[in-house]
Design an enzyme around this catalytic site. Structure first.
Site, short mmCIF file in Angstrom:
data_model
loop_
_atom_site.label_atom_id
_atom_site.label_comp_id
_atom_site.label_asym_id
_atom_site.label_seq_id
_atom_site.Cartn_x
_atom_site.Cartn_y
_atom_site.Cartn_z
CE LYS A 1 25.10 44.52 91.21
NZ LYS A 1 24.04 43.58 90.84
NE ARG B 1 21.35 36.53 91.48
CZ ARG B 1 21.89 37.63 90.94
NH1 ARG B 1 23.11 37.60 90.43
NH2 ARG B 1 21.22 38.77 90.90
CE1 TYR C 1 57.23 35.62 83.72
CE2 TYR C 1 55.52 37.31 83.68
CZ TYR C 1 56.61 36.72 84.30
OH TYR C 1 57.06 37.21 85.49
CG MET D 1 51.30 40.65 89.92
SD MET D 1 52.27 40.08 91.32
CE MET D 1 52.32 38.32 91.03
#
Ligand SMILES: *Cc1c(COP(=O)(O)O)cnc(C)c1O
Length: 450
Positions: free
Chosen positions: A57, A163, A301, A365
């Site tokens: 998956k 679930r 940052y 980023m």
């Protein structure tokens, strides 16, 4: 210089593909198909008489769906498992036919999934909701008429995970809906299955007890199915952790995922080596700007990292838009937040050998910055050098960071480290011709074969 091992190229074209990838992308994800195959071989051997489903998956946990699926089959898997129907269909469409393996898919809403296509393509379907039963029956009415194929279903039971699956309370009603469909010849009950919540904590008695409770509940579901006259020939419950640690619940099929990619489910269980597994993925990048900066210089940052000394910094040109977790940022006490937390590890080659350094300041980023804690000219570190974020190895302490080390730095699990890597990073494959025969090799994008 490079901190990666020496890649074994399968041919001059392989080397050309590698060079092309270095030109086209600032970072590369290199997957060793031999490691994938050998991990599967090992999981097959520990599974004893049980068959093994390679769980592929989420694009094979980020390793690439088709190449990983083929390597799993080469290692002896006879089943493949995907969450989404789209991925199951992609496997069949690529040419992996029912003569080679069964495929099971399990995440869908009961209303929109192309059940008819799944049945036509011989894909097994998990059923754990009433909407699912209704729609699968509708689809099977068509396929039985059009191609004589019944739906092959695996009844999902909620043995305690909370679930997917029928709860013990809803199971009578589920059986009442399923039995007539079997009798009508629309569905064939292939499996009964469930998932474990805490199989990866064999040392915590409370968790072992809760797994034992789940197993007991699973057996009760089996008994109730039998009473209703629909025995499932294949029961399956074991993820990687239980495949490795709980042979008593291998039943007819095991479902390892993370083990195939070479990781133990939880570092609390040990390391990949403890289980004779080898991480298949290496994430490497080429350094951007390398420069000298003075002591007390803010890095990235938010000024969460101030250089403690006169030093050099290097840019690693991938960031959170590539799937590098921002939570793996590195802070030091001098920064604005007065927090001391090392960032994710990076293996960098220097004149004196490999060193593990850390993300310094916030992950951006498209890039992050590493304080080299020394002068680049003295260390011999230069723009263009290849560094390794993680790969197979003995871990950060041994100078060989793994996805487990990144998981620790980012406060998550290895699974999330590799599944988050985005498509700006190409997946390239080593040892492909050794593992795959020519027909399978032809299913790979040639550019990705090193
Ligand atoms: C992901 C998944 C697995 C594999 O789990 P691992 O911990 O990666 O071995 C098995 N079964 C189901 C239902 C899953 O969703």
């Amino acid at each position: 210089m490079t901190a990666a091992g020496v890649w074994e190229f399968s041919s001059p074209q392989g080397l050309a593909h590698y060079r092309n990838a270095l030109e086209s992308y600032p970072a590369q994800c290199i997957v060793d198909l031999r490691a994938l195959r050998d991990n599967m071989r090992h999981l097959v051997s520990v599974s004893g008489d049980a068959a093994v489903m390679g769980v592929v998956k989420a694009d094979a946990y980020g390793h690439g769906l088709i190449p990983s699926a083929l390597a799993a089959l080469a290692g002896g898997a006879t089943w493949l498992g995907t969450a989404q129907a789209r991925e199951a269909l992609a496997l069949r469409r690529s040419g992996i036919g029912v003569d080679r393996c069964h495929i099971l898919t399990w995440v869908y809403n009961g209303t929109q999934v192309p059940f008819e296509q799944l049945i036509e393509q011989d894909i097994d379907i998990s059923v754990g909701s009433f909407a699912g039963i209704t729609r699968i029956a509708q689809a099977a009415r068509h396929t039985v008429a059009s191609c004589g194929k019944r739906a092959r279903i695996h009844v999902k039971v909620d043995s305690g995970f909370g679930r997917n699956g029928f709860t013990p309370e809803s199971f009578d009603q589920a059986l009442a809906a399923l039995v007539p469909l079997v009798e009508e010849g629309l569905i064939e009950i292939i499996g009964q299955w469930s998932h474990l919540a805490v199989a990866d904590s064999p040392d915590v008695p409370e968790f072992v007890a809760s797994t034992d409770k789940q197993i007991a509940t699973f057996h009760e579901f089996t008994a109730r199915m039998k009473q209703a006259g629909i025995e499932a020939p294949i029961r399956h419950l074991a993820n990687t952790a239980a495949t490795l640690d709980r042979p008593d619940i291998h039943f007819e099929l095991t479902r390892p995922g993370v083990g195939l990619y070479g990781y133990e489910p939880d570092p609390a269980m040990g390391t990949p080596q403890t289980y004779r597994l080898r991480p298949a993925m290496t994430l490497q990048a080429q350094l951007g700007t390398v420069k000298d900066v003075a002591a007390g210089h803010g890095i990235s940052y938010g000024r969460t990292y101030l250089t403690p000394d006169n030093t050099s910094t290097a840019i690693v040109p991938i960031g959170y838009a590539d799937g590098i977790h921002r939570s793996a940022s590195g802070f030091d006490m001098q920064g604005a937040q007065h927090v001391n937390k090392p960032g994710g590890p990076v293996r960098i080659m220097t004149r004196e050998g490999a060193r593990v350094l850390h993300v310094s300041g916030r992950v951006c980023m498209d890039q992050f910055i590493v304080d080299l804690h020394g002068k680049a000219s003295e260390l011999g570190v230069q723009e263009g050098d290849t560094v390794v974020l993680f790969g197979p190895g003995r871990g950060e302490q041994a100078g060989e960071p793994t996805a487990d080390d990144w998981a620790r730095a980012a406060d998550t699990i290895s699974y999330e480290i590799f599944t988050c890597l985005r498509n700006r990073i190409p997946r390239l494959y080593v040892h492909a011709p050794e593992v795959l025969d020519d027909a399978d090799l032809a299913l790979l994008d040639p550019q990705t074969i090193l």
